[in-house]
Design an enzyme around this catalytic site. Structure first.
Site, PDB file in Angstrom:
ATOM      1  N   GLY A  59      92.871 -57.152  77.806  1.00  0.00           N
ATOM      2  CA  GLY A  59      93.984 -56.738  76.945  1.00  0.00           C
ATOM      3  C   GLY A  59      94.260 -55.243  76.959  1.00  0.00           C
ATOM      4  O   GLY A  59      95.388 -54.813  77.233  1.00  0.00           O
ATOM      5  N   ASP A  94     100.494 -52.576  72.348  1.00  0.00           N
ATOM      6  CA  ASP A  94     100.640 -53.681  73.301  1.00  0.00           C
ATOM      7  C   ASP A  94     100.610 -55.021  72.576  1.00  0.00           C
ATOM      8  O   ASP A  94     101.354 -55.942  72.915  1.00  0.00           O
ATOM      9  CB  ASP A  94      99.523 -53.653  74.355  1.00  0.00           C
ATOM     10  CG  ASP A  94      99.538 -52.391  75.186  1.00  0.00           C
ATOM     11  OD1 ASP A  94     100.611 -51.786  75.323  1.00  0.00           O
ATOM     12  OD2 ASP A  94      98.471 -52.016  75.706  1.00  0.00           O
TER      13      ASP A  94
END
Length: 140
Positions: A59, A94
């Protein structure tokens, strides 16, 4: 969405065990769908469940963005993201971008075990589903 859903599985570090336990409990259902996951989560799920899991980057290294691109390009149908609301993440922007793009493209998102249970057990998981996309153009 086709009958066989393309499911992205993501978990922050403090939530990986919870996601793994959830996935073990639901392995029969998950085995009927195509699975994607970010970095370490994908490695854990693949080895523990014995299922094929297509892995994205971790991630923080762009995996969340890769999942978001998959949503925008129609390659991901459902996002299951066990995120940790109590731990600051260096890639919070994000995460927020991924959640925003999932809403823009009307993709189901489950952020905790209860929601994941309800969504995965829905009769809609085993049929074709005409996902409607909203027109996000500005009003005249």
């Amino acid at each position: 969405m086709a009958r066989r859903k393309r499911i992205a599985l993501i978990a922050h570090d403090n939530c990986k065990i919870d996601l793994l336990e959830w996935a073990r409990y639901n392995v029969g259902t998950l085995s009927r769908h195509e699975l994607f996951a970010t970095g370490t989560t994908g490695a854990l799920l693949g080895s523990e469940l014995g299922l094929e899991v297509t892995r994205f980057l971790s991630g923080p290294l762009g995996g969340d963005q890769q999942v978001g691109a998959g949503v925008a390009e129609g390659r991901i149908d459902f996002v299951l993201f066990f995120w940790d609301p109590l731990e600051p993440q260096p890639h919070d922007v994000d995460v927020k971008a991924l959640l925003r793009i999932a809403v823009v493209y009307n993709v189901p998102v489950a952020c905790n075990r209860a929601t994941a249970d309800f969504v995965l057990s829905s009769p809609l998981m085993d049929i074709e589903y005409p996902r409607l996309l909203a027109d996000h153009a500005p009003l005249p």
